[in-house]
Motif scaffolding. Structure first.
Motif: not given
Length: 305
Positions: A47, A50-51, A54, A60-62, A64, A75
């Motif tokens: 976890v 993840l940033p 991304a 963004t992480v979302d 993914l 980014y």
């Protein structure tokens, strides 16, 4: 964590970027085998990673975890899209921070420069819209006090800055027509003409106002400004001096005088006015505000020397 979705996205995004698994691994400081296992759905990334993943793919992480997410050039440009959609200042700050890091590196493109300009353009539009919302809340309350008139001036000024001076003039004229004995409304209309460089209309309006309200210093300040734009400097200074004589609290007259003296290269006179302004502000306890005239006085003093 949806393993199938993130696995599909990681492979799709990598291919869109034309990266190899080895290149992605190198950017993330992991092994190529780890990247391969992520894409196969055998294991999932940590976890905390993840940033960084991304950012590598410009999402963004979302993103993914969304079906069929698209890779952005970087980014920073993805965060630009976030701000365009949300209009939230915190999203602007995040995008700006990322752009500044990107533009400080040698790998930015011309499109990144353009996009950073777009980000700031969106801020201007969002901020103007928000400003209007709060101005209108004050005006809708309808209380005829100092804040009410000040808010009208700010709203009209913003309209002029947005290139809508004709609409601003129309609004100011409507207000004036409802109450022609109110000097505040005359000042609003003159301000619109003055700030939008409509000199002839401004001169006509200020002459009428001075005939009606000869003891209102604010109209002499505007008259001075309009005379300056016509290069009628002696007349401009007479109006500003008259404004100060009528009401020495009108510091705008002193600002105008100092600035005009500088324009004319009369730095000793400008220095004296800036110094007097600084002293007056200190007397009033305006410690922060006095910094500007102090700096301007120092600038003029250096030119005299």
């Amino acid at each position: 964590m949806n393993g199938g979705t993130i696995a599909n996205n990681l492979r799709k995004l990598r291919l869109e970027k034309s990266y190899t698994q080895e290149q992605v691994a190198g950017m993330l400081l992991v092994s190529p085998q780890s990247v391969s296992r992520w894409e196969c759905g055998t294991t999932l990334p940590e976890v905390t990673l993840l940033p960084e993943i991304a950012k590598v793919f410009g999402v963004t992480v979302d993103d993914l975890f969304r079906e069929n997410c698209l890779a952005y050039p970087n980014y920073a440009q993805r965060l630009l899209a976030v701000y365009e959609s949300s209009g939230k200042f915190e999203d602007f700050v995040a995008a700006r921070r990322e752009f500044l890091k990107l533009l400080a590196s040698p790998c930015h493109t011309q499109d990144d420069l353009r996009s950073f300009g777009v980000l700031n353009q969106y801020l201007m539009v969002h901020s103007a819209d928000e400003a209007m919302i709060y101005f209108n809340r004050v005006l809708d309350a309808g209380e005829r006090d100092r804040v009410y008139y000040s808010t009208w001036r700010q709203k009209l000024s913003l309209m002029v800055q947005l290139g809508e001076w004709k609409k601003a003039a129309q609004k100011a004229q409507v207000l004036l027509d409802t109450e022609r004995d109110n000097p505040e409304y005359w000042a609003m209309l003159i301000h619109v003409y003055d700030s939008s460089e409509q000199i002839e209309m401004g001169v006509s309006c200020v002459e009428q106002a001075l005939n009606l309200f000869p003891e209102e210093g604010i109209f002499h300040i505007y008259a001075g400004s309009l005379c300056r734009k016509q290069k009628k400097y002696e007349e401009a200074f007479r109006h500003w001096e008259r404004a100060i004589a009528l009401d020495d609290r009108l510091l705008d007259a002193r600002y105008a005088m100092a600035d005009c003296y500088e324009e004319l290269g009369q730095y000793e006179k400008a220095y004296a006015v800036w110094q007097a302004l600084a002293a007056e502000m200190e007397h009033r306890g305006w410690v922060v505000e006095k910094d500007y005239p102090v700096k301007m006085a120092q600038k003029c003093q250096a030119k005299v020397k």
